[in-house]
Design a protein around this motif. Structure first.
Motif, PDB file in Angstrom:
ATOM      1  N   LEU A 191       2.372  20.600  70.786  1.00 15.22           N
ATOM      2  CA  LEU A 191       1.350  21.348  71.518  1.00 15.22           C
ATOM      3  C   LEU A 191       1.209  22.752  70.955  1.00 15.22           C
ATOM      4  O   LEU A 191       0.729  23.663  71.642  1.00 15.22           O
ATOM      5  N   ALA A 192       1.623  22.933  69.708  1.00 12.54           N
ATOM      6  CA  ALA A 192       1.541  24.247  69.074  1.00 12.54           C
ATOM      7  C   ALA A 192       0.093  24.694  68.925  1.00 12.54           C
ATOM      8  O   ALA A 192      -0.826  23.872  68.822  1.00 12.54           O
ATOM      9  N   LYS A 193      -0.105  26.009  68.922  1.00 13.55           N
ATOM     10  CA  LYS A 193      -1.418  26.623  68.656  1.00 13.55           C
ATOM     11  C   LYS A 193      -2.493  26.117  69.614  1.00 13.55           C
ATOM     12  O   LYS A 193      -3.598  25.740  69.221  1.00 13.55           O
ATOM     13  N   ASN A 194      -2.158  26.126  70.901  1.00  7.48           N
ATOM     14  CA  ASN A 194      -3.144  25.880  71.939  1.00  7.48           C
ATOM     15  C   ASN A 194      -3.295  27.162  72.768  1.00  7.48           C
ATOM     16  O   ASN A 194      -3.037  28.253  72.246  1.00  7.48           O
ATOM     17  N   HIS A 195      -3.702  27.046  74.025  1.00  2.00           N
ATOM     18  CA  HIS A 195      -3.925  28.219  74.868  1.00  2.00           C
ATOM     19  C   HIS A 195      -3.003  28.180  76.084  1.00  2.00           C
ATOM     20  O   HIS A 195      -3.415  28.548  77.188  1.00  2.00           O
ATOM     21  N   LEU A 196      -1.760  27.775  75.881  1.00  2.60           N
ATOM     22  CA  LEU A 196      -0.804  27.658  76.984  1.00  2.60           C
ATOM     23  C   LEU A 196      -0.188  29.013  77.307  1.00  2.60           C
ATOM     24  O   LEU A 196       0.193  29.763  76.403  1.00  2.60           O
ATOM     25  N   SER A 197      -0.067  29.323  78.603  1.00  2.00           N
ATOM     26  CA  SER A 197       0.602  30.549  79.028  1.00  2.00           C
ATOM     27  C   SER A 197       1.902  30.254  79.765  1.00  2.00           C
ATOM     28  O   SER A 197       2.638  31.169  80.112  1.00  2.00           O
ATOM     29  N   SER A 198       2.175  28.977  80.007  1.00  2.00           N
ATOM     30  CA  SER A 198       3.422  28.574  80.659  1.00  2.00           C
ATOM     31  C   SER A 198       3.931  27.284  80.038  1.00  2.00           C
ATOM     32  O   SER A 198       3.194  26.591  79.326  1.00  2.00           O
ATOM     33  N   MET A 199       5.173  26.959  80.307  1.00  2.00           N
ATOM     34  CA  MET A 199       5.755  25.733  79.768  1.00  2.00           C
ATOM     35  C   MET A 199       5.042  24.523  80.369  1.00  2.00           C
ATOM     36  O   MET A 199       4.756  24.495  81.567  1.00  2.00           O
ATOM     37  N   LEU A 212       5.986  24.057  70.573  1.00  2.00           N
ATOM     38  CA  LEU A 212       5.098  24.896  71.374  1.00  2.00           C
ATOM     39  C   LEU A 212       4.783  26.215  70.674  1.00  2.00           C
ATOM     40  O   LEU A 212       4.392  27.188  71.324  1.00  2.00           O
ATOM     41  N   ASP A 213       4.922  26.271  69.366  1.00  2.00           N
ATOM     42  CA  ASP A 213       4.667  27.500  68.617  1.00  2.00           C
ATOM     43  C   ASP A 213       3.233  27.995  68.838  1.00  2.00           C
ATOM     44  O   ASP A 213       2.313  27.208  69.051  1.00  2.00           O
ATOM     45  N   GLY A 214       3.058  29.307  68.721  1.00  2.57           N
ATOM     46  CA  GLY A 214       1.720  29.864  68.674  1.00  2.57           C
ATOM     47  C   GLY A 214       0.921  29.750  69.948  1.00  2.57           C
ATOM     48  O   GLY A 214      -0.301  29.601  69.907  1.00  2.57           O
ATOM     49  N   ASN A 215       1.585  29.814  71.110  1.00  2.95           N
ATOM     50  CA  ASN A 215       0.890  29.863  72.387  1.00  2.95           C
ATOM     51  C   ASN A 215       1.075  31.263  73.001  1.00  2.95           C
ATOM     52  O   ASN A 215       1.375  32.219  72.277  1.00  2.95           O
ATOM     53  N   ASN A 216       0.896  31.379  74.299  1.00  4.84           N
ATOM     54  CA  ASN A 216       1.034  32.674  74.975  1.00  4.84           C
ATOM     55  C   ASN A 216       2.083  32.611  76.082  1.00  4.84           C
ATOM     56  O   ASN A 216       1.951  33.256  77.121  1.00  4.84           O
TER      57      ASN A 216
END
Length: 343
Positions: A191-199, A212-216
């Motif tokens: 799920l790397a490089k998406n727009h996630l702000s939480s796990m 989960l690289d490259g999220n927020n």
């Protein structure tokens, strides 16, 4: 005599085909039905190569095809009609085309009841295709425009072990237990490089590799990994994690072997388990490394002999922080198996 080499070649090919459990009649029919735009190697008759041909549509595919390569074209529609005979497909590569979610015709994918590998990276999808064949084992959908995972899309797809959704537009509300229901054999989720702000919530308990690289992402809920008893590889590089957002012992899980937290905002080394083998903490804001604090066991209990009590850490990366050499002696005393420290 000049015909003997050709005769030998034909006999060799027939023998090869028969060794692949493909009757000679099917072999001839397969080669005769090869689309003019594609290449069908006689020594690999179940494969059809239509890649890099500038195609705008999928040609009629021979019925005995197992491997179909359509990458690097300009295909906009995944046509059910073109694939109606391709019910034996095991492997379908559609990477780098122009297929939209609206362009995936009903039944085009689900009709392939033997399909195990579906590659649709670098297209224009806005949603995970649905329905999917129950035989699917790997689904690669990276670098599309996906913002939606339809509820129940994975129900019945219990063989899927790899799901690659990196580089899309997924937000927190798109990844839930309802959306991921049915992934009973999942090993890797990207799920790397998406727009996630939480796990992400609702991940299958079988998950072993979590990228989960490259999220927020700013914090991790306490006990988050208790629901993932098999997780071994965790990548959280390039997020917004700080030490206040990492509860004590959240990474102190015996199954974790490789933990990557590079390019975040950490000021302290998080607690780890004695079984961890690789730890990436480079490019954070860590100022000191204290062996008595980061050692997962009491340093006094670590003797001169390599046994089960010795922490298994072999690789430690700390460069890009505010740490200055030398590495404290108690760190070396704790991690006896360290082979490389980057500082």
């Amino acid at each position: 005599m000049a015909q003997l080499p050709n005769l030998f070649y034909i006999v060799f090919l027939v023998g090869t085909v028969l060794s692949q459990d493909m009757p000679y009649e099917e072999y001839l029919a397969q080669l005769q039905a090869c689309p003019k735009e594609c290449r069908c190697p006689p020594n690999f008759p179940r494969a059809v190569y239509c890649d890099n041909k500038g195609l705008k549509s999928i040609p009629q595919i021979p019925p005995h095809t197992w491997y179909l390569y359509l990458q690097n074209n300009n295909i906009e529609v995944l046509s059910a009609d073109a694939l109606r005979n391709a019910t034996s497909l095991r492997w379908l590569n559609l990477n780098r085309n122009k297929i939209t979610s609206e362009g995936v015709e009903a039944g085009a994918i689900s009709g392939m009841s033997h399909l195990a590998h579906l590659y649709m990276d670098d297209n224009l999808l806005s949603s995970v295709p649905s329905p999917l064949p129950t035989s699917l084992e790997q689904l690669r959908l990276s670098r599309n425009r996906i913002s939606k995972i339809p509820a129940g899309v994975f129900v019945g797809v219990g063989k899927l072990s790899l799901l690659d959704l990196q580089g899309n537009k997924l937000m927190d509300d798109a990844i839930t237990e309802v959306n991921l229901k049915g992934l009973n054999s999942l090993v890797q989720i990207n799920l790397a490089k998406n727009h996630l702000s939480s796990m992400p919530l609702g991940l299958p308990s079988t998950t072993t590799q979590l990228f989960l690289d490259g999220n927020n992402i700013e914090k991790i809920p306490a006990g988050y990994f208790k629901g993932l008893p098999k997780v071994a590889f965790i990548r959280l590089n390039y997020n917004k994690l700080n030490s206040n957002g990492i509860p004590k012992n959240v990474f102190n899980v015996s199954s974790i072997l490789d933990l990557q937290l590079s390019h975040n905002q950490l000021t302290e080394v998080p607690d780890i388990s004695s079984g961890l083998e690789h730890l990436h903490l480079d490019h954070n804001s860590i100022k000191t490394v204290d062996g008595s604090n980061i050692c997962p066991v009491s340093i006094d209990t670590v003797d001169d002999f390599i046994n089960e009590s010795v922490p298994r850490l072999r690789y430690l990366r700390l460069d890009g922080n505010e740490i200055k050499p030398p590495i404290p002696r108690d760190v070396i005393l704790c991690f006896r198996l360290l082979r490389s420290i980057v500082i």
